[in-house]
Scaffold this active site. Sequence first.
Site, mmCIF file in Angstrom:
data_model
loop_
_atom_site.group_PDB
_atom_site.id
_atom_site.type_symbol
_atom_site.label_atom_id
_atom_site.label_comp_id
_atom_site.label_asym_id
_atom_site.label_seq_id
_atom_site.Cartn_x
_atom_site.Cartn_y
_atom_site.Cartn_z
ATOM 1 N N SER A 117 46.268 37.658 35.325
ATOM 2 C CA SER A 117 45.141 38.455 34.853
ATOM 3 C C SER A 117 45.206 38.618 33.333
ATOM 4 O O SER A 117 45.194 37.614 32.613
ATOM 5 C CB SER A 117 45.151 39.800 35.585
ATOM 6 O OG SER A 117 43.915 40.452 35.463
ATOM 7 N N ASP A 251 38.867 36.354 44.970
ATOM 8 C CA ASP A 251 39.208 37.239 43.854
ATOM 9 C C ASP A 251 37.991 38.103 43.507
ATOM 10 O O ASP A 251 36.936 37.583 43.146
ATOM 11 C CB ASP A 251 39.633 36.394 42.647
ATOM 12 C CG ASP A 251 40.287 37.204 41.542
ATOM 13 O OD1 ASP A 251 39.925 38.388 41.367
ATOM 14 O OD2 ASP A 251 41.164 36.664 40.858
ATOM 15 N N HIS A 279 42.830 38.841 44.049
ATOM 16 C CA HIS A 279 43.266 38.764 42.655
ATOM 17 C C HIS A 279 44.784 38.671 42.515
ATOM 18 O O HIS A 279 45.275 38.354 41.433
ATOM 19 C CB HIS A 279 42.750 40.003 41.905
ATOM 20 C CG HIS A 279 42.904 39.952 40.426
ATOM 21 N ND1 HIS A 279 42.364 38.936 39.651
ATOM 22 C CD2 HIS A 279 43.541 40.789 39.553
ATOM 23 C CE1 HIS A 279 42.655 39.150 38.377
ATOM 24 N NE2 HIS A 279 43.374 40.262 38.290
#
Length: 341
Positions: A117, A251, A279
């Site tokens: 991320s 995600d 995610h």
Amino acid sequence: MADVPRRRPARAPRPRRVDDGEPHVRHRVVHGYRRAFRMAGNGPVLVLIHGIGDSSATWAELIPDLARTHTVIAPDLLGHGASDKPRADYSVAAYANGLRDLLSTLGIESATLVGHSLGGGVAMQFAYQFPERTERLVLVSAGGVGREVNPALRLVSLPGAHLALSALRLPGMRLQLGLAVRLLKLLDTDLGQDAPDLLTLVDALPDDTSRDVFIRTLRAVVDWRGQVVTMLDRCYLTAGMPTMLLWGDRDSVVPVRHAYRAHEAMPGSRLEIFEGAGHFPFHTDPARFRALVEEFTRTTLPADWSRDRWRALLREGRPGGRSERPESGREFREAGERSAT
């Protein structure tokens, strides 16, 4: 190295632990700030970089097994976890600088970077700023590929976000959030895949200081329209650097279409999609995640950086440059309004 993503079951048993304990959190003082990290194992260096609001604890299930064949370093980024939380620069570029300095104090000259991320954006920025110290890139649900991001993060970037985050700590809110998470999972929504992990991030913001840092970090990369920094304009510089993209096809934070966009923009990259994962694919299927990282580092050679080659890439520029197709230019402009430097 196949470009076509493989499909696997979404869930698998967690990897076998090497021992009963997790690597202890250690500390180093860099520029007067205490920086926390976990470190274990011997061999080629793997640096695991967590996402926004998270900490090195997110990798705890993976570290012992990866440490059988690697030196694993998992930092708590400044402002996160057990690291200090000063009033400071929390931009992606600043995080890359801080990571370089921490690794330098540990005697690490180069490493394979695994970034999740926001950590994926930090890894990409590190590779751009310090290519001679980057052996490989593993980008996991990485930010900085397109404008789209979960609407909740866009809302938190607005004025008044601190009050909203504080309200989540009020008595009874945790129970209500837990019920909402169970409902989302029962309805089999994409957000339901990620809700338990996202709720853990809320729990990691127990005080005003933590919430302030979270908001400052978020606003460095997201505004009310979505992500505001891009790595697409410099992805061509990864030519010759082994790069693997890992993404969940469900995600809810950074859409999987960003994976395909990054794969197209990064010459020679490898793409692996985790079917049914959100995610946090390394939480959904840690065994497959670990196997992919180990196989990737075992079967690829570290990037062979040279000043002459870097100069040549810069002079040649991004493929297409200003002459690219109008629709490609529009997509690029929508991906982000500025680079991370």
